[in-house]
Design a protein around this motif. Structure first.
Motif, PDB file in Angstrom:
ATOM      1  N   ALA A   1       0.831  -1.200   0.000  1.00 54.25           N
ATOM      2  CA  ALA A   1       0.000   0.000   0.000  1.00 54.25           C
ATOM      3  C   ALA A   1       0.866   1.251   0.000  1.00 54.25           C
ATOM      4  O   ALA A   1       1.966   1.272   0.562  1.00 54.25           O
ATOM      5  CB  ALA A   1      -0.914  -0.001   1.227  1.00 54.25           C
TER       6      ALA A   1
ATOM      7  N   ASN B   1       2.074   0.185  -6.354  1.00 54.97           N
ATOM      8  CA  ASN B   1       0.685  -0.064  -5.974  1.00 54.97           C
ATOM      9  C   ASN B   1      -0.242   0.977  -6.595  1.00 54.97           C
ATOM     10  O   ASN B   1      -1.381   0.664  -6.970  1.00 54.97           O
ATOM     11  CB  ASN B   1       0.536  -0.043  -4.455  1.00 54.97           C
TER      12      ASN B   1
ATOM     13  N   TYR C   1      -0.841  -0.090 -10.011  1.00 58.00           N
ATOM     14  CA  TYR C   1      -1.808  -1.191  -9.986  1.00 58.00           C
ATOM     15  C   TYR C   1      -3.230  -0.670  -9.772  1.00 58.00           C
ATOM     16  O   TYR C   1      -4.160  -1.045 -10.483  1.00 58.00           O
ATOM     17  CB  TYR C   1      -1.439  -2.177  -8.878  1.00 58.00           C
ATOM     18  N   GLU C   2      -3.414   0.203  -8.791  1.00 55.70           N
ATOM     19  CA  GLU C   2      -4.760   0.656  -8.447  1.00 55.70           C
ATOM     20  C   GLU C   2      -5.363   1.590  -9.494  1.00 55.70           C
ATOM     21  O   GLU C   2      -6.558   1.523  -9.781  1.00 55.70           O
ATOM     22  CB  GLU C   2      -4.745   1.352  -7.082  1.00 55.70           C
ATOM     23  N   LYS C   3      -4.550   2.483 -10.058  1.00 51.36           N
ATOM     24  CA  LYS C   3      -5.082   3.523 -10.943  1.00 51.36           C
ATOM     25  C   LYS C   3      -4.823   3.293 -12.428  1.00 51.36           C
ATOM     26  O   LYS C   3      -5.530   3.864 -13.266  1.00 51.36           O
ATOM     27  CB  LYS C   3      -4.485   4.881 -10.551  1.00 51.36           C
TER      28      LYS C   3
ATOM     29  N   ARG D   1      -3.907  -0.017 -13.971  1.00 48.19           N
ATOM     30  CA  ARG D   1      -3.799  -1.405 -14.448  1.00 48.19           C
ATOM     31  C   ARG D   1      -4.623  -1.645 -15.709  1.00 48.19           C
ATOM     32  O   ARG D   1      -4.394  -2.633 -16.413  1.00 48.19           O
ATOM     33  CB  ARG D   1      -4.212  -2.391 -13.360  1.00 48.19           C
TER      34      ARG D   1
END
Length: 432
Positions: free
Chosen positions: A271, A276, A279-281, A283
């Motif tokens: 996190a 990350n 990955y979160e925004k 991907r």
């Protein structure tokens, strides 16, 4: 200051807000009141696979590279600021600023609450925080409490190991430290991550120069201690092959600098890290998907095949390395971290490769690792890996890859004013 500092500050904003609120609340109290609130906190103990020692992770102020004026913005692959003590960091910092002696007693109590006073000789004691020579995190008062005449070790262990930022190391600080520990039998770990200074500082946000790293290594060895250099396998936002190349460059240079030990750290997804965020925004970002940087659930992680290949190439390049290496955090932080894996998280190949690395670390015999490097090519996941490698060739060289990924990150963070940020980043990128 590089743009990556702004990027990480934005990513950490939610934590910074709650941190400032907690710090302001604690600051209204007297030092003794804060100490009473904190005195029951226990340090953490990280269990490494046998025969490696446990890590005594002291409760401290946290990383002062990551926390500046209440804003969190540390190394882009790291989230130590929340993974260790999170909510208590701000309160501990308030205590440190009010009364250094009570702060030192608190750090000691975090050890004693977990382990008591150690009355027997141990093998290796890894005693650490984030930076064991930081003036704020580890002032001399802490060393006196932990390692002084009436410290927590009634009998000195066979060996100590500490984590220290290279830019914190001076002869004077080492002399102070060793005045409490005694000469010899001390390992000092420094985070090099990669030897490419631009990637280390403009992308990883380490803010440590090559000159500082080389000076630190010399000072540590002149003081009679041994140096353990930590190196990344997998750099946020880069291709598998680029990450391997940077890793090998780093190994080669560190061996030239005569470090005593090198620990490989496969990139885990955590996190509040750069990878990350990707990955979160990002991907599902089409541009990043076309060059193989965004690929669904696997975005932001290297593959296990990459870890094995990187290690195998390193041992081919420097056969004597097998006597002085370790592998960190690839199988211990299974909580909120997402560990490296191949195409299918549930595929048996992942556990087989983990177990091979474990056995290689314990035996220092690289035969099995070199053999499995070949047999893994028959695994069903390997076909997908090769497809990804081919796709990632479209990313071009490292400068081009970082340019593309950086631009998409900037647009995601500042959708209404990204142009000026991008101009700054492009100017920096010219030096890569």
């Amino acid at each position: 200051m590089y743009l990556i500092q702004d990027i990480m500050t934005e990513i950490w904003k939610p934590i910074s807000k709650s941190y400032k609120e907690a710090y302001e609340k604690a600051s209204r109290l007297e030092a003794e009141e804060i100490f009473q609130q904190l005195k029951h906190i226990e340090m953490s103990i990280v269990e490494y696979p046998a025969p490696y020692p446990k890590m005594n992770l002291l409760a401290t102020t946290g990383c002062y590279h990551a926390i500046k004026d209440g804003n969190h913005s540390g190394c882009s692959m790291c989230n130590d600021s929340i993974s260790r003590m999170s909510d208590a960091f701000a309160t501990v910092n308030a205590l440190r600023h009010k009364d250094v002696n009570l702060y030192a007693k608190f750090v000691r109590s975090s050890f004693e609450n977990k382990r008591g006073i150690v009355g027997e000789q141990m093998g290796t004691e890894v005693v650490t925080g984030c930076d064991c020579l930081s003036d704020m995190e580890f002032p001399e008062e802490v060393y006196k409490e932990l390692f002084g005449k009436n410290g927590v070790f009634q009998v000195r262990p066979f060996r100590y190991s500490f984590e220290i930022r290279a830019d914190s190391i001076t002869k004077e600080k080492l002399d102070m430290m060793l005045g409490y520990l005694g000469k010899g039998r001390t390992y000092i770990e420094i985070g090099v991550e990669v030897v490419n200074q631009w990637i280390r500082n403009n992308w990883i946000n380490k803010n440590v120069t090559d000159v500082q790293i080389e000076a630190a290594i010399n000072l540590i060895q002149e003081a009679g201690c041994k140096v353990n250099a930590n190196v990344l396998i997998g750099v946020p936002g880069l291709t598998e092959e680029q990450s391997i190349d940077l890793f090998l460059e780093s190994i080669e240079r560190l061996l030239q600098l005569n470090v005593n030990r090198i620990t490989f750290h496969p990139l885990n997804r955590k996190a509040y890290t750069l990878h990350n965020f990707i990955y979160e925004k990002l991907r599902d970002n089409q541009r990043l998907a076309e060059i193989g940087i965004a690929h669904g659930e696997h975005t932001g992680l290297p593959w296990m095949f990459t870890i094995i290949e990187a290690m195998a190439r390193a041992f081919e390049m420097a056969p004597h390395l097998k006597k002085s290496f370790g592998v960190g955090q690839f199988n211990i932080f299974r909580g909120s971290d997402v560990l490296v894996y191949n195409n299918d998280r549930e595929c048996q190949c992942n556990s087989q490769l983990f177990e091979t690395i474990d056995r290689t670390m314990k035996s220092l015999d690289i035969t099995e690792l070199m053999e499995i490097r070949e047999t893994m090519k028959k695994d069903k996941c390997y076909e997908e890996y090769i497809k990804l490698i081919e796709k990632q060739k479209k990313a071009g060289d490292i400068r081009n890859t970082v340019g593309i990924v950086g631009e998409e990150i900037i647009k995601a963070l500042w959708p209404n004013c990204w142009e000026k940020k991008l101009d700054i980043f492009k100017t920096e990128l010219m030096d890569l």
